[in-house]
Each structure stands twice: as C-alpha cells, then as structure tokens.
Design a protein around this motif. Structure first.
Motif, PDB file in Angstrom:
ATOM      1  N   LEU A  65      28.871  40.305  42.241  1.00 36.81           N
ATOM      2  CA  LEU A  65      30.103  40.350  41.455  1.00 36.81           C
ATOM      3  C   LEU A  65      31.132  39.377  42.047  1.00 36.81           C
ATOM      4  O   LEU A  65      31.312  39.340  43.260  1.00 36.81           O
ATOM      5  CB  LEU A  65      30.684  41.774  41.492  1.00 36.81           C
ATOM      6  N   PRO A  66      31.827  38.622  41.186  1.00 39.38           N
ATOM      7  CA  PRO A  66      32.898  37.756  41.702  1.00 39.38           C
ATOM      8  C   PRO A  66      33.999  38.630  42.309  1.00 39.38           C
ATOM      9  O   PRO A  66      34.389  39.627  41.690  1.00 39.38           O
ATOM     10  CB  PRO A  66      33.425  37.046  40.456  1.00 39.38           C
ATOM     11  N   ARG A  68      37.030  38.332  42.470  1.00 39.02           N
ATOM     12  CA  ARG A  68      38.247  38.421  41.654  1.00 39.02           C
ATOM     13  C   ARG A  68      38.243  39.646  40.726  1.00 39.02           C
ATOM     14  O   ARG A  68      39.294  40.144  40.342  1.00 39.02           O
ATOM     15  CB  ARG A  68      38.393  37.138  40.825  1.00 39.02           C
ATOM     16  N   LEU A  69      37.047  40.114  40.384  1.00 41.71           N
ATOM     17  CA  LEU A  69      36.988  41.268  39.479  1.00 41.71           C
ATOM     18  C   LEU A  69      37.688  42.493  40.066  1.00 41.71           C
ATOM     19  O   LEU A  69      38.218  43.325  39.337  1.00 41.71           O
ATOM     20  CB  LEU A  69      35.537  41.642  39.169  1.00 41.71           C
ATOM     21  N   GLU A  72      41.172  42.730  39.004  1.00 40.90           N
ATOM     22  CA  GLU A  72      41.464  42.936  37.589  1.00 40.90           C
ATOM     23  C   GLU A  72      40.975  44.278  37.077  1.00 40.90           C
ATOM     24  O   GLU A  72      41.439  44.762  36.057  1.00 40.90           O
ATOM     25  CB  GLU A  72      40.824  41.799  36.780  1.00 40.90           C
ATOM     26  N   TYR A  73      40.009  44.852  37.758  1.00 38.50           N
ATOM     27  CA  TYR A  73      39.431  46.111  37.296  1.00 38.50           C
ATOM     28  C   TYR A  73      39.418  47.117  38.434  1.00 38.50           C
ATOM     29  O   TYR A  73      39.324  46.738  39.599  1.00 38.50           O
ATOM     30  CB  TYR A  73      37.993  45.900  36.813  1.00 38.50           C
ATOM     31  N   LEU A  75      37.139  49.195  39.922  1.00 39.58           N
ATOM     32  CA  LEU A  75      35.697  49.437  39.938  1.00 39.58           C
ATOM     33  C   LEU A  75      35.393  50.452  41.026  1.00 39.58           C
ATOM     34  O   LEU A  75      35.668  50.226  42.204  1.00 39.58           O
ATOM     35  CB  LEU A  75      34.959  48.120  40.213  1.00 39.58           C
TER      36      LEU A  75
ATOM     37  N   VAL B 279      32.714  29.408  39.584  1.00 38.46           N
ATOM     38  CA  VAL B 279      33.158  30.785  39.838  1.00 38.46           C
ATOM     39  C   VAL B 279      33.982  31.301  38.652  1.00 38.46           C
ATOM     40  O   VAL B 279      33.806  32.433  38.203  1.00 38.46           O
ATOM     41  CB  VAL B 279      33.970  30.865  41.154  1.00 38.46           C
ATOM     42  N   TYR B 282      31.638  32.208  35.760  1.00 40.29           N
ATOM     43  CA  TYR B 282      30.876  33.426  36.014  1.00 40.29           C
ATOM     44  C   TYR B 282      31.789  34.657  35.938  1.00 40.29           C
ATOM     45  O   TYR B 282      31.431  35.685  35.356  1.00 40.29           O
ATOM     46  CB  TYR B 282      30.186  33.335  37.383  1.00 40.29           C
ATOM     47  N   THR B 283      32.997  34.513  36.493  1.00 43.52           N
ATOM     48  CA  THR B 283      33.949  35.622  36.441  1.00 43.52           C
ATOM     49  C   THR B 283      34.307  35.947  34.988  1.00 43.52           C
ATOM     50  O   THR B 283      34.363  37.118  34.600  1.00 43.52           O
ATOM     51  CB  THR B 283      35.234  35.266  37.236  1.00 43.52           C
ATOM     52  N   CYS B 286      31.547  37.882  33.394  1.00 41.59           N
ATOM     53  CA  CYS B 286      31.535  39.279  33.847  1.00 41.59           C
ATOM     54  C   CYS B 286      32.608  40.098  33.142  1.00 41.59           C
ATOM     55  O   CYS B 286      32.379  41.225  32.713  1.00 41.59           O
ATOM     56  CB  CYS B 286      31.736  39.364  35.362  1.00 41.59           C
ATOM     57  N   ARG B 287      33.805  39.516  33.018  1.00 36.77           N
ATOM     58  CA  ARG B 287      34.878  40.185  32.275  1.00 36.77           C
ATOM     59  C   ARG B 287      34.425  40.532  30.861  1.00 36.77           C
ATOM     60  O   ARG B 287      34.695  41.607  30.349  1.00 36.77           O
ATOM     61  CB  ARG B 287      36.076  39.245  32.138  1.00 36.77           C
ATOM     62  N   ILE B 290      32.104  43.422  30.836  1.00 33.93           N
ATOM     63  CA  ILE B 290      32.776  44.706  31.046  1.00 33.93           C
ATOM     64  C   ILE B 290      33.566  45.114  29.800  1.00 33.93           C
ATOM     65  O   ILE B 290      33.436  46.222  29.295  1.00 33.93           O
ATOM     66  CB  ILE B 290      33.736  44.630  32.263  1.00 33.93           C
TER      67      ILE B 290
END
Lengths: 361, 401
Positions: A65-66, A68-69, A72-73, A75, B279, B282-283, B286-287, B290
């Motif tokens: 997983l990046p 940065r997520l 923003e989330y 998790l 990056v 890819y990010t 992923c967003r 989700i």
C-alpha cells in the motif's frame, strides 16, 4: 495466527537470506489474509488488483500500500473500540498526517521489537540518557506526534533522563554540566532527531563555545536527512561535526517511519542501515515496480511483521535508496543492508523533524 | 504610471508608452495588416533552423501561415464586416504551456486588438524564439507601424503590475486555471471591459469499441492519443482522463486490449515515468479501488495505469491523476455521461463515426459542460472557438447600423 512471542524470541540479525525469505513469506501472507478479512479498504485494493493472497509464494509478490493512503483513509483491522493508541506522523497545520491505529497487543509488540533491535547496539543495561530535544515535546499534547512517540519509545533504554533543551529550545548548559559530572566515567545514551540535533544542539554548541565531554556517548538519531541535505550536510560531515564539538564517537542513524513503528533499521558500525528479521526493505524500479539489482537506486518498499491492527505490513514509501548487500556486511549482522537517498522529488514533505524544519527555511 | 517597471522584462516591446495604447486605432477583424503580419511571422518561424527543435513552435508557425489565416477568415465571412476590435487586450498566459501565449495574442490581434501579453515566467526557449521572430518582422519597414499593437512581457507575481495593465484593458484573457483567475480578479477592470477566463477543466474520450477493433492504422491512433495525453503529461485541460468505450462489455474488452497494446508500444523509449508519478498513479488507483470499487487493470509496467469502473460516480474526476492514468468505462449508450458532466468538462475526443451522436447527446440533454467534440489527436489544436467562446466575436464589438 501469527505468534509474536515466538517471533520475538528470534535474535534480530540471525537469519540468512533463504531462512528469512521463508519466515517472512509465511508471516506476511498470514497478515495479508488477516487484513483482507478485517479491513475493508485493504480488501478492496486486493480485489481491485485481482490478487490471490492464498497463492502467494514470496512476500516480494504481495501488493504493498502507498504510505500516503494512511493520511487519507482510516485503515484499521480491529474494531474501533479496541484502539488504545492512535499514532500520527509529524505534520504542520494544514498538512495531512498519517493515522495509525494500535490495539494493546500491537502497541506492546512495537515496544518489544524496538527493544530487541536497539539492545543489540546498546546492550541490555540502561544507560544514563540525554534527550537532544525540548522537554516541551512530550508535555505539549499538540506536539505529540512521531517526534514525541520516538522519544517515549527510546526512553526505555535510558535512566536518569534529562532534556538537553529547555522549553524555549535553548541549550540547558547548567543541567548538562551537572549531569555529566554526576555520570563521569559512564557510557551515556543520547537520542534525538537528526535535524533538531543539528539545529539546536550542534549549532548552539558551536556558537556558545561550551564543549561537553561526550566521548563516552552513544548517539542514536533518526527522522530523516532532507533538511540537512538542503543545508548540504552529509552523514559523514554530521558525525565529524559532532565529534568536533563534544568528542562523541559512536553515532548511529536509524531509518524508520510511524507507519511501521518498532521495526527500525539501525545503522551499524560500518555505516550501513540494517534490516532485522522482523522487517525488510525491497528497492523497486519506478518504471514497473520490478525489484532492483544490488547497488541500483529504487523506490523503497518496507515490509514488517508487526502491523496487525492496521494493514501496514507492506508499504510503498516515497523514499529512494540502494540495497548494498545481504548477509555479508563486515559488521557481522545478517540481513540486507542499504542506504537511503531521500524523498522522491516533489513528493509531500513527510517525516519527523522535517516539518519543524520548514520554519528555518 | 507603470509600477515596478524594473521587474518587467520585455520580450517584444511595441509601444514605449502604455498610456497611448487606448488611443490606437482599432483594427477590423482579420485586417489586411494583421493577416500580412502573421504570414510574414509564419515564414520567419518556418525558416528559422532552431524552430525545428520545437514541434509546438512549428505548429504555431503553421497556424499563422497565409493559407490557414485566409481559411479562418473565410469562415467568418458575413459575421465580421461591421466589427472593430474592442481595444486593448491583456493576456495572462499559463505557466506550463510555453506557446499558449502566442495563440492568445494571435486571436486577439486577429479580432482587431492591441495586445499586452504576460508570457509564462518560466524560461521556456520557445517563448523567446517566437518573440525574436516577431521582433525581426516588426523591424521591417512595412510592419513598423503595427508594432505598437504587440507587447510581450515577463514579470514575477505582482498585483501592482496586474492592476496597471488591467486598468488599460478592454479585454482581459486569463489562462492558467482557477487559482490564477481568482488572483488576477483582485485587479479591477474598467466598467465596460470584458474578461475571458479559462478555468480548470477536464476532458474525456469516447471511443467506438467496434471501430477500434476494426481500425487499420493503430500506429497513427497511438500517435494521436499520445499527442492528446502524454505529450503534456496528461495535464492539459483537453487531455482525456476517462476513456468511455461505446459498445458491449466484450467489444470494449477486445477494443481496449488492442488500443492499450498499441499505446504501450508507442510509449517505448518515448515516455519515462518519474518515481513520483509512478507513486502518484499507484496511489490514485488504490484510492479508486477503495472508494469507487474500481478494478486496477494489470499492465506490464507503470507507463499506463488503467482504472476500470463499473459505474460512473458523479465525482469520478476528483480521483484523476496526471502522467498516464485513465478511468475506463463501457456502455452501449452515452447515458452515463449525464451523471458526471458538469461545467468543469471541456473536450470530448472521439474515435469512430460517433461525432454527431455525441453532439446530439450533449445538446438534447442540455448538459452544462463539454464545449468541444474533436477527433482523437486534435484535442490540443488551437481554434478560434475555444472553451465555448468564439474568440473573434468576444474580442470585437459590433457597430450596429
């Protein structure tokens, strides 16, 4: 399920490449399945990628997983009411911070793992400790972030602690003098963040002419080099400069991040950052995320056996680095050793001491 | 009085005194002088060996050539005879597209206006190159008197300078997006002046799946698509973010494989993905997984990021990412566009015989966005109708009699 007591009984630098590969693949695969079951965000990404966790043959293949997520989330793989601690990365106002959710077990395991890794450098007796930061850092809740957590985490390796800086970020010369007098002839443990040490300890010593004798000191520092790169200070110059002002010989950097607290990468006597068996780094090519050769610069992926309460066991960071070798560092530790080149260009500014540093630009 | 005048760098200096600009005679749209000047500028650009290094400069030179300008003029026949330019035009060009300043200037000049152009503050060689060509043309005796009409400047952010040029303007043209627009709007315009603001916009592509499966020249298609997207890191407002496959699931599947294979081939050695872009892409994917339940289509590498969605949520565009990141959606009709198109949408580029169908759909549904429907490969082509504005009509006034 992952048995942490068993895992944490293994010496941190004891496995060779093949052993470690089998070990990490087993644990990380299990963690992936766990997060798939318990974290909807993670499940959606795995499903989005059409990835089959059960078919995993190597932890290199697991989706990461990046980082940065986590900004923003929210998790997490545990119920909201089992969260005992939420860790955040450092961030100035307006900047998003990572949020990492821990339950009791995860929090305890972070501490245990950090202890295992650090005591292989410091030994298991607690040393008198100087924290190269301000006492305000843990008092002020608003400032309590990765920096505060780092200090609290490393405090357990010290005794009779003092802060080198007062609440106004000024050097506490009186306190330091008394402390060093009291612990004359003993090894001293020092801890701080790289940029803070430079800005508020080294620069102040240089200016004031005060020269404490820290020749028996062991300094562990982390938090990133970004601001020192801007000031054109290399790791070698950092060490030499500190030696000049206080005689300290043993200076160890570490690489780590709030998203994988506990499994830090310590610098050894040869100046290399080392992966313990509890975690690993994989450098990847930006062009296709394939794995880099030894010596080739790439994006850093970090994996760690610890993250169970949140899906942070395999992360794509925004740092670049080079894997220098595996199992054959002259220091004798097994596992990969590597160097970090810094944040990728134009990425968000992250890190511990780095956000404070923006004020000094 | 012009403030901070030492901050201003003149790339092409027409009038010595900006206060005299409002009293210059207004030109008629497509005036003979303006057309002659552009023809001369075109040949000056085309014969300059350095121009060849910059495809965007060549394209501009080609745009200004005599034949093209006469063709443009012809299209306005019957609409411009009783018009004059509004007067002084002030242009704020975008910082990232080097040659855009020149098109904005040409449109205003052809409409009959004097031009003060603030070019990008970044030192793009293309800007200097075009200005050097202009200066050589203005040095010719027959164009000397026209020089007063054109000034190109560079200056750092300065409200004072913006205030000054705005106070002289009959028309203000702002490129560069929402943030620039609100910054420039801090500077008042005289009461009768008008403004044309090109805000942040997004674009999409609609491809007929059957046509793509049957297409013969995939290399050309790939080249066209490259010009629409990767050429500007997919960052132009006209670059498609979403590929809408018109057709059944199976057709779309087949067409997309064929299409992306060709695109991928064409990108080899031509486009490199910076680590930060890899990056970011890819990010973003992923967003989308989700929040939108998107499928992240596996691809050989990070050149192309394909994000397949099974329905178009109204805010899908908020998940966009530049540098080669594409949403894909398939349907047998265009109806799903109704859910997403807002005034923020600019261009639909298409492939297949579907232009009329798309136009009919936009018109009959009364959609608030989409001002241009152009074939694949043509999204960045400048035309005098841009972003829903007819620039010649907007920048000239009617003398009604």
């Amino acid at each position: 399920m992952v048995n942490y007591d068993e895992i944490l009984s293994i010496p941190p630098y004891s496995m060779d490449k093949d052993q470690k590969h089998t070990f990490l693949t087993g644990v990380l695969k299990e963690l992936s399945a766990h997060h798939y079951e318990n974290c909807e965000g993670y499940r959606r990404i795995i499903d989005g990628l059409s990835y089959d966790i059960a078919a995993t043959e190597s932890y290199y293949d697991l989706p990461c997983l990046p980082v940065r997520l986590f900004k923003e989330y929210e998790l997490r793989s545990i119920a909201e009411d089992s969260v005992v601690k939420t860790m955040t990365s450092s961030g100035t106002t307006g900047q998003q911070v990572s949020k990492i959710f821990l339950d009791r077990e995860a929090s305890a395991n972070q501490t245990k793992t950090l202890t295992k890794i650090v005591s292989s450098y410091l030994g298991s007796t607690r040393l008198p400790m100087i924290i190269l930061d301000t006492s305000a850092i843990v008092k002020n809740r608003a400032m309590f972030s990765a920096r505060g957590a780092g200090i609290l985490g490393f405090q357990m390796f010290g005794r009779d602690k003092i802060y080198a800086l007062n609440e106004n970020m000024e050097l506490d010369v009186e306190g330091l003098t008394a402390f060093l007098e009291k612990h004359k002839g003993e090894d001293i443990f020092l801890f701080g963040f790289t940029f803070m040490i430079w800005q508020h300890f080294y620069e102040e010593l240089k200016k004031s002419g005060y020269r404490p004798d820290l020749s028996r000191g062991i300094l562990i520092h982390g938090g990133g080099w970004k601001k020192l790169v801007d000031k054109k200070v290399s790791p070698a110059e950092f060490k030499a400069a500190l030696r000049d002002v206080c005689g300290i010989q043993r200076v160890y950097d570490y690489y780590g991040m709030v998203e994988q607290t506990g499994t830090i990468y310590m610098e050894c006597e040869c100046g290399h950052l080392h992966a313990s068996i509890f975690s690993d780094v994989i450098t990847r090519r930006a062009s296709d995320f394939s794995v880099c050769e030894k010596g080739e610069k790439g994006l850093i992926e970090v994996v760690s056996v610890l993250p169970k309460s949140y899906p942070g066991h395999a992360l794509l960071t925004e740092d670049e680095g080079i894997v220098l070798g595996e199992d054959d560092c002259p220091c004798g530790r097994k596992g990969k050793y590597f160097s970090i080149l810094g944040r990728i260009k134009n990425a968000e500014v992250r890190g511990c001491s780095d956000t404070y540093a923006t004020k000094f630009k | 009085m012009l403030p901070n005048s030492n901050e201003i760098q003149y790339l092409c200096r027409g009038t010595a005194d900006f206060e005299l600009l409002p009293s210059l005679p207004k030109l008629t749209p497509f005036s003979q002088q303006a057309c002659d000047f552009l023809a001369e500028l075109s040949s000056e650009i085309m014969k300059n060996p350095e121009s060849r290094q910059y495809p965007d400069v060549i394209t501009f030179g080609f745009f200004c050539r005599k034949g093209n300008v006469s063709r443009l003029k012809e299209a306005y026949q019957g609409k411009i005879e009783n018009r004059l330019g509004r007067g002084v035009s002030f242009h704020i060009a975008p910082s990232n597209v080097p040659i855009n300043f020149a098109y904005s200037m040409v449109a205003a000049f052809l409409a009959g206006n004097a031009c003060i152009v603030r070019a990008s503050a970044k030192p793009f060689r293309q800007i200097d190159l075009v200005c050097e060509c202009m200066n050589r043309v203005f040095a010719q005796d027959r164009f000397k008197s026209l020089h007063d009409y054109i000034t190109v400047v560079r200056y750092p952010r300065s409200k004072e300078i913006n205030d000054y040029f705005s106070s002289l303007s009959d028309v203000r043209v702002i490129w560069g997006g929402d943030a620039t627009i609100s910054e420039i709007r801090q500077s008042p315009l005289p009461p009768r002046s008008i403004e044309i603001a090109f805000a942040d916009r997004y674009s999409i592509a609609v491809f007929d799946a059957k046509a793509m499966c049957a297409a013969e020249n995939m290399t050309q298609i790939a080249r066209d698509f490259y010009n629409d997207t990767y050429l500007y890191d997919q960052n132009a407002c006209s670059s498609p973010r979403l590929i809408y496959w018109l057709g059944s699931e199976e057709e779309a599947q087949q067409a997309s494989e064929r299409f992306w294979t060709a695109i991928h081939e064409s990108l080899q050695g031509k486009y490199t993905v910076e680590p930060v872009i890899a990056v970011d892409k890819y990010t973003a994917a992923c967003r989308c997984a989700i929040d939108l339940g998107a499928e992240i289509k596996p691809w050989r590498d990070n050149l192309i990021s394909r994000i397949r969605v099974s329905h178009l949520r109204a805010d899908v565009i908020d998940y966009r990412c530049a540098g080669g990141s594409f949403f894909e959606y398939a349907a047998t009709d265009l109806n799903a566009l109704r859910d997403i198109i807002t005034r923020k949408y600019q261009t639909i580029s298409y492939f297949g015989e579907i232009k009329d169908k798309i136009a009919e759909f936009i018109l009959s549904n009364g959609l608030s966005g989409v001002d241009r429907i152009v074939p694949i490969g043509k999204t960045a082509d400048f035309t005098l109708v841009w972003d829903g504005y007819d620039l010649i009509s907007q920048m000239s006034r009617i003398i009604d009699f």
